[in-house]
Design an enzyme around this catalytic site. Structure first.
Site, PDB file in Angstrom:
ATOM      1  N   HIS A 120       0.870  -1.175   0.000  1.00 32.37           N
ATOM      2  CA  HIS A 120       0.000   0.000   0.000  1.00 32.37           C
ATOM      3  C   HIS A 120       0.911   1.232   0.000  1.00 32.37           C
ATOM      4  CE1 HIS A 120      -2.871   2.891   1.835  1.00 32.37           C
ATOM      5  NE2 HIS A 120      -3.820   2.063   1.467  1.00 32.37           N
ATOM      6  N   ASP A 197       2.973  -4.476   8.085  1.00 30.61           N
ATOM      7  CA  ASP A 197       1.753  -3.687   7.904  1.00 30.61           C
ATOM      8  C   ASP A 197       0.581  -4.661   8.059  1.00 30.61           C
ATOM      9  OD1 ASP A 197      -0.543  -2.623   6.831  1.00 30.61           O
ATOM     10  OD2 ASP A 197       0.429  -1.761   5.063  1.00 30.61           O
ATOM     11  N   GLN A 200      -4.621  -5.103   6.915  1.00 35.81           N
ATOM     12  CA  GLN A 200      -5.615  -6.031   6.350  1.00 35.81           C
ATOM     13  C   GLN A 200      -5.691  -7.345   7.111  1.00 35.81           C
ATOM     14  OE1 GLN A 200      -7.855  -5.385   4.120  1.00 35.81           O
ATOM     15  NE2 GLN A 200      -7.077  -3.366   3.621  1.00 35.81           N
ATOM     16  N   LYS A 223     -10.833  -0.689  10.347  1.00 34.78           N
ATOM     17  CA  LYS A 223     -11.005  -1.913   9.542  1.00 34.78           C
ATOM     18  C   LYS A 223     -11.340  -3.096  10.442  1.00 34.78           C
ATOM     19  CE  LYS A 223      -7.419  -0.437   6.296  1.00 34.78           C
ATOM     20  NZ  LYS A 223      -8.082  -0.023   5.066  1.00 34.78           N
ATOM     21  N   CYS A 361      -4.635   2.475  -3.795  1.00 34.75           N
ATOM     22  CA  CYS A 361      -3.412   2.963  -3.124  1.00 34.75           C
ATOM     23  C   CYS A 361      -2.260   1.979  -3.316  1.00 34.75           C
ATOM     24  CB  CYS A 361      -3.647   3.202  -1.633  1.00 34.75           C
ATOM     25  SG  CYS A 361      -4.873   4.454  -1.304  1.00 34.75           S
TER      26      CYS A 361
HETATM   27  N1  PMP Z   1      -1.853  -0.822   4.559  1.00 35.17           N
HETATM   28  C1  PMP Z   1      -2.805  -1.539   3.955  1.00 35.17           C
HETATM   29  C2  PMP Z   1      -2.464  -2.894   3.418  1.00 35.17           C
HETATM   30  C3  PMP Z   1      -4.100  -1.024   3.830  1.00 35.17           C
HETATM   31  O1  PMP Z   1      -5.039  -1.726   3.213  1.00 35.17           O
HETATM   32  C4  PMP Z   1      -4.374   0.259   4.355  1.00 35.17           C
HETATM   33  C5  PMP Z   1      -5.761   0.864   4.264  1.00 35.17           C
HETATM   34  N2  PMP Z   1      -6.336   0.797   3.010  1.00 35.17           N
HETATM   35  C6  PMP Z   1      -3.341   0.950   4.989  1.00 35.17           C
HETATM   36  C7  PMP Z   1      -2.109   0.385   5.071  1.00 35.17           C
HETATM   37  C8  PMP Z   1      -3.557   2.318   5.564  1.00 35.17           C
HETATM   38  O2  PMP Z   1      -4.440   2.249   6.614  1.00 35.17           O
HETATM   39  P1  PMP Z   1      -5.032   3.606   7.273  1.00 35.17           P
HETATM   40  O3  PMP Z   1      -5.569   4.405   6.129  1.00 35.17           O
HETATM   41  O4  PMP Z   1      -6.088   3.099   8.181  1.00 35.17           O
HETATM   42  O5  PMP Z   1      -3.916   4.273   7.965  1.00 35.17           O
END
Ligand code: PMP
Length: 402
Positions: A120, A197, A200, A223, A361
């Site tokens: 991401h 990270d 997910q 999430k 993203c």
């Molecule tokens: N890493 C991953 C794999 C994600 O899916 C996301 C959220 N789409 C994030 C990081 C970022 O999370 P947040 O926007 O809640 O900080």
């Protein structure tokens, strides 16, 4: 699991969208929030609102107790060794930025960080920003056609200059659950710490940071059936102790004079300013809720939904699913023929289906597959087989319009 009963926890799932019953398939972006979590937010505002960690008065103590109770619940949820290793953040993004900023201070020109092609943007850009300050190079683990990582290539990316590995536990696009435990063991053989990270993975499977032996683990409450604007960063105590604070301000100090400041003990050293104590308290309720359902039961239910949805979606003529790893979370990213993902998403919305479209993203991953966007359906335990059937019928109907 009694899914009909569980769905009653989520009044929003009963909504109509464009005159059609909502089918919410954007859980990887954010999950819906059960009533008990909304009630916990409400209760904080109505009964316990006071700033935390500094008041002797009863309200402040009550709010503080709720925040610290959540810290213990989060510690247990990810099996951290101690509450000193659990830092509250705004979410995964802030957790990663904290490490990039603070651990990054210890890095030098010429150092290297290993990431993967499926990251991401929040696990790419913070390292690039650091790289601009320190001339740090990103080394990238390639993604194979099936959406798994090229682990042979990973082994070869290590050099004497590798300072960190930053990898996602589960891809938000491909659903691939990466073999992070093995990848961490490899990194540690090279003496390199690993940030995972977990944005997910944490909502969908039991996470044990001690078993993984990761050095950092970042996650987001929104999430995980919790409130927005809150998250947690796990960090190994010995590393956190060596790191400088991320931000300065109230709460993170021990003593302050104009000449010199000493910092508070862990975890407060990394929690400058007033935290989102309402959200943190409500996160505690979300963790209770997840524990009650059971993370293994959640994983099993979602695995079954994924298998069913995959089989049914392959019935759609021209369907291409991106990410077919054996070990995969309940995310299906796809394109049908050359239909643009936005067009597909807009028409699905007209029929009541909430899906994600575009680059998710993860533009480098889109480039890897030679596309500018994909449609993503991401599932939660509260989704049903009937919703999947309706979704497949809708995708067929929309596809036939092109
Ligand atoms: N890493 C991953 C794999 C994600 O899916 C996301 C959220 N789409 C994030 C990081 C970022 O999370 P947040 O926007 O809640 O900080």
């Amino acid at each position: 699991m009694d899914i009909n009963k569980i769905r009653e926890d989520y009044p929003l799932l009963g909504r109509d969208i464009n005159g059609k019953p909502l089918v919410y398939l954007d859980n990887a972006a954010t999950s819906q929030t059960p009533q008990c979590v909304v009630d916990a937010i409400d209760e904080m505002y109505h009964c316990h609102k006071a700033n935390v960690h500094r008041g002797v008065h009863t309200l402040s103590q009550e709010a503080t107790d709720r925040v610290e109770a959540t810290r213990e619940k989060m510690r247990a949820f990810i099996n951290a060794g101690s509450i000193e290793e659990v830092i509250f953040t705004r979410g995964t993004t802030e957790g990663i930025n904290l490490v990039a900023s603070s651990l990054g201070e210890t890095m030098c020109n010429g150092d290297e960080i290993i990431v993967t092609q499926m990251e991401h943007h929040s696990n790419i850009v913070p390292w690039q920003l650091l790289g601009q300050r320190k001339r740090i190079t990103l080394r990238v683990v390639p993604v194979l056609d099936d959406g798994t990582l090229d682990l042979d290539a990973y082994e070869e990316l290590f050099s004497d200059n590798t300072r960190l590995v930053a990898i996602s536990h589960m891809s938000n696009v491909l659903g691939t659950i990466n073999p992070v435990k093995e990848m961490i063991a490899t990194a540690h053989r090279h003496g390199v710490p690993v940030l995972v990270d977990g944005a997910q993975a944490a909502p969908h499977m039991a996470v044990d940071v001690q078993d993984l032996d990761c050095d950092f683990y970042a996650l987001s409450a929104h999430k995980m059936y919790g409130p927005t604007g809150v998250g947690a960063l796990y960090g190994k105590k010995e590393l956190l102790e060596r790191m400088m604070p991320y931000q300065g301000g109230g709460e993170m100090i021990s003593t302050v004079t104009f000449e010199h400041t000493t910092f508070a003990a862990l975890p407060f050293k990394f929690e400058a300013g007033t935290p989102d104590y309402v959200g943190i308290a409500a996160l505690g309720t979300a963790l209770d809720y997840l524990n009650e359902l059971g993370m293994d039961a959640i994983a099993e239910r979602e695995h079954e939904l994924l298998a069913y949805a995959t089989e049914r979606m392959l019935e759609v003529p021209g369907m291409h699913i991106y990410g077919t790893a054996q070990n995969k979370g309940a995310v299906i990213s796809f394109l049908v023929n050359d239909i643009n993902s936005y067009d597909m998403g807009l028409l699905l919305d007209k029929l009541g289906f909430a899906v994600r479209t575009g680059h998710h993203c993860a533009q480098p991953l889109m480039a890897r597959y030679g596309v500018t966007g994909m449609v993503r359906a991401s599932f939660s335990f509260y989704n049903t087989h009937e919703e999947i059937d309706a979704f497949v019928a809708a995708v067929k109907r929309v596809s036939s319009m092109f």
